[in-house]
Design a protein around this motif. Sequence first.
Motif, PDB file in Angstrom:
ATOM      1  N   LYS A 433       0.190  -0.655  -0.087  1.00 30.47           N
ATOM      2  CA  LYS A 433       0.247   0.261  -0.351  1.00 30.47           C
ATOM      3  C   LYS A 433       0.770   1.051  -0.043  1.00 30.47           C
ATOM      4  CE  LYS A 433      -3.340   2.128   2.864  1.00 30.47           C
ATOM      5  NZ  LYS A 433      -4.688   2.437   3.819  1.00 30.47           N
ATOM      6  N   LYS A 434       1.966   1.271   0.451  1.00 34.54           N
ATOM      7  CA  LYS A 434       2.705   2.444   0.643  1.00 34.54           C
ATOM      8  C   LYS A 434       3.130   2.437  -0.136  1.00 34.54           C
ATOM      9  CE  LYS A 434       3.903   1.612   5.277  1.00 34.54           C
ATOM     10  NZ  LYS A 434       5.431   1.058   6.459  1.00 34.54           N
ATOM     11  N   ALA A 436       1.972   1.584  -3.087  1.00 32.68           N
ATOM     12  CA  ALA A 436       1.300   2.178  -4.357  1.00 32.68           C
ATOM     13  C   ALA A 436       0.087   3.445  -3.944  1.00 32.68           C
ATOM     14  CB  ALA A 436      -0.292   1.305  -3.763  1.00 32.68           C
ATOM     15  N   VAL A 437       0.958   4.778  -3.182  1.00 30.78           N
ATOM     16  CA  VAL A 437       0.591   5.665  -2.923  1.00 30.78           C
ATOM     17  C   VAL A 437       0.020   6.999  -4.157  1.00 30.78           C
ATOM     18  CG1 VAL A 437       2.451   7.353  -2.958  1.00 30.78           C
ATOM     19  CG2 VAL A 437       1.103   8.214  -1.073  1.00 30.78           C
ATOM     20  N   ALA A 440      -5.033   5.247  -6.747  1.00 30.37           N
ATOM     21  CA  ALA A 440      -5.430   5.471  -5.876  1.00 30.37           C
ATOM     22  C   ALA A 440      -6.796   4.440  -6.013  1.00 30.37           C
ATOM     23  CB  ALA A 440      -6.775   6.594  -6.165  1.00 30.37           C
ATOM     24  N   GLN A 443      -4.422   1.158  -4.314  1.00 26.10           N
ATOM     25  CA  GLN A 443      -5.012   2.469  -2.492  1.00 26.10           C
ATOM     26  C   GLN A 443      -6.281   1.547  -2.068  1.00 26.10           C
ATOM     27  OE1 GLN A 443      -3.937   4.195  -0.471  1.00 26.10           O
ATOM     28  NE2 GLN A 443      -1.479   3.761  -0.865  1.00 26.10           N
ATOM     29  N   THR A 444      -6.880   1.192  -2.713  1.00 28.02           N
ATOM     30  CA  THR A 444      -8.875   0.429  -3.010  1.00 28.02           C
ATOM     31  C   THR A 444      -8.922  -0.570  -2.573  1.00 28.02           C
ATOM     32  OG1 THR A 444      -9.554   2.330  -3.759  1.00 28.02           O
ATOM     33  CG2 THR A 444     -11.306   0.931  -3.511  1.00 28.02           C
ATOM     34  N   ASN A 447      -6.751  -1.404   0.410  1.00 25.39           N
ATOM     35  CA  ASN A 447      -7.560  -1.164   1.852  1.00 25.39           C
ATOM     36  C   ASN A 447      -9.439  -2.097   1.912  1.00 25.39           C
ATOM     37  OD1 ASN A 447      -7.070   1.460   2.980  1.00 25.39           O
ATOM     38  ND2 ASN A 447      -7.383   2.729   1.437  1.00 25.39           N
ATOM     39  N   SER A 469     -12.113   4.184   4.151  1.00 22.33           N
ATOM     40  CA  SER A 469     -11.243   4.595   3.342  1.00 22.33           C
ATOM     41  C   SER A 469     -11.424   4.346   1.930  1.00 22.33           C
ATOM     42  CB  SER A 469      -9.746   4.173   3.851  1.00 22.33           C
ATOM     43  OG  SER A 469      -9.126   4.506   4.570  1.00 22.33           O
TER      44      SER A 469
END
Length: 593
Positions: A433-434, A436-437, A440, A443-444, A447, A469
């Motif tokens: 996740k870090k 893929a900052v 978006a 990131q989804t 999450n 999120s």
Amino acid sequence: MISIKSFIWPCICLSLLVTGPLYGQKRGKKDKKQRQEQTTTALAPKKEDPRDQEASESFFIDGLKFMMLEDYPKALERFQKAYTINPVNAALNYKLAETIMLMGRPNDAVSFAQAAVNLDAANPYYYLLLAQLYNNQQRYDEAIKTLTKLTKDIPNTNQYLFNLADMYLAQKRYDDALKTYDQIEKQYGFLEEIAFKKQQIYLRQNNLDKALAEGQNLIASDPSDARYTLVQAEMLANNKKPDEAITLINQVLQKEPANPQARLMLADLYRQKGNLGESEKNLKLAFGSPAMDVDTKVKILVEYIRQLPVPPAPANPELESMALELAGMTVKAHPQEAKAYAVAGDVQAITRKKKEAQASYLKAIRLDNSHFKIWQQIIFIDAELMQTDSMIVHSEQALELFPNQAMLWFYNGTGHLLQKNPAKGIKSLEYGKKLAVDNAELQTQFNIQLGDAYQALKDYPKSDAAYESVLAIDPNNAHVLNNYSYYLSLRNANLNKAKSMSEKLIKAHPKEATYLDTHGWVLYKLKDYAGARKYLEEAIALKKDADLLEHYGDVLYQLGEKEQAVQQWVKAKSLGKGSELIDKKIKDKKLYE
């Protein structure tokens, strides 16, 4: 026939310039002493003070040294000092022009190059530099005049006619270029390069007859060279003369039956004529030729891949069969080429042959593991085939090579979640996740998985935060609306929020059994047993599932229909699944929660 590969602008290098442009005299082998004497002669102005002459020579030689070191500012400084003493020296003007040009100031260099030509009109290198400067400034007419004067006035400079012709060609002065090529041929005889260039000019002038005549000259120059005949055939094909082109190609094939280029051209011509049988026959013969390189085969297969229908579009059996056969031939002919297996895998993947594609991709990375996209395809197929163990192994192998690829961490983490190892899954997912900052969408996805993973570890605040999120960006995300509402119901937490989410979900997906089950169970937790029964019965009508049937039995029990409840529990048990309490419920005929 004289073979001259090419003539290009002379490379401006020190070794050439010391022996050529400095002195403007006949060049030959000279010892160090002779060269030093010539340098002195070139730099010596008439009636010059010997001390000035010595200083001028010293500055000039220092300038040459700095040019060798590519320290052009210092070289320019030395040349300028020499120039203040002796401004009428051709070689010095030439070096000033060259140095200033190399410093990126071509406009300032022109006057010195012009002076060099004026001071020594017999040195071809001075003309060449001046023409180059004009050309760089897009002063094409002046560049052409300079080259014309060079080739006309200075003996033994016929080789620069090639430069002149290329300049005419660049300016689309085709007639002048043709005249220059005629001059070249008078000097050197028939040249393959010139014939091809004349062909191209005739084609641009829409003069097919002359282009074909030039092609015949090429064929006549070496009848054994199939290239000339095939070029002629290509011209005919491109000008809507397919039958004449086929005749020429067949002449080549009579001598060289396995010629892959001829087979490919024939395949394309027959395809244009609608004769698909002959087209495919010649294409297969081309692929079967060991002389056809793997890159050409890959390029053709890529074209097939672009034409193949992508699922869920209906399949095209004939096109797929041909693509698969050609891919198989490519692998057979090039068993040590990773790209052969990679393109075969692409064809197999798009034609729904996932296991075969997986095997091809794995062979490709055994030969060359440096291509991320192939690893990506392997892991996608692992996920699609639900081969969780393979997905973990392959993602870990790929991460050794591409540790900064967030996607690999995503699938590795997801694999661990599917293997009921949420702690390992979270570690990979949080790290990915870090990475893929800036993405978006990815990131989804992280999450979503983290919400499920933290729920499995009963870390509810982090699970809820991950789900929130996702909903902040994608409020209609079906996976999160379903899982979040269901897990809240299991925890008897925030049930009104759970109801709101599950209602939203079934409005969007009224025929999805899993979502109806979730909504029914949320209503059950809210003690709306009648409502729960309605939605669970709708779900059962769509799908028979152990969890769903057990939930339905629990609702019936709460509604007082105990016998019917036990029947549903037994049905759930018969499917081999159910909660940990299912056996106790059946045995005691009583609801346990």
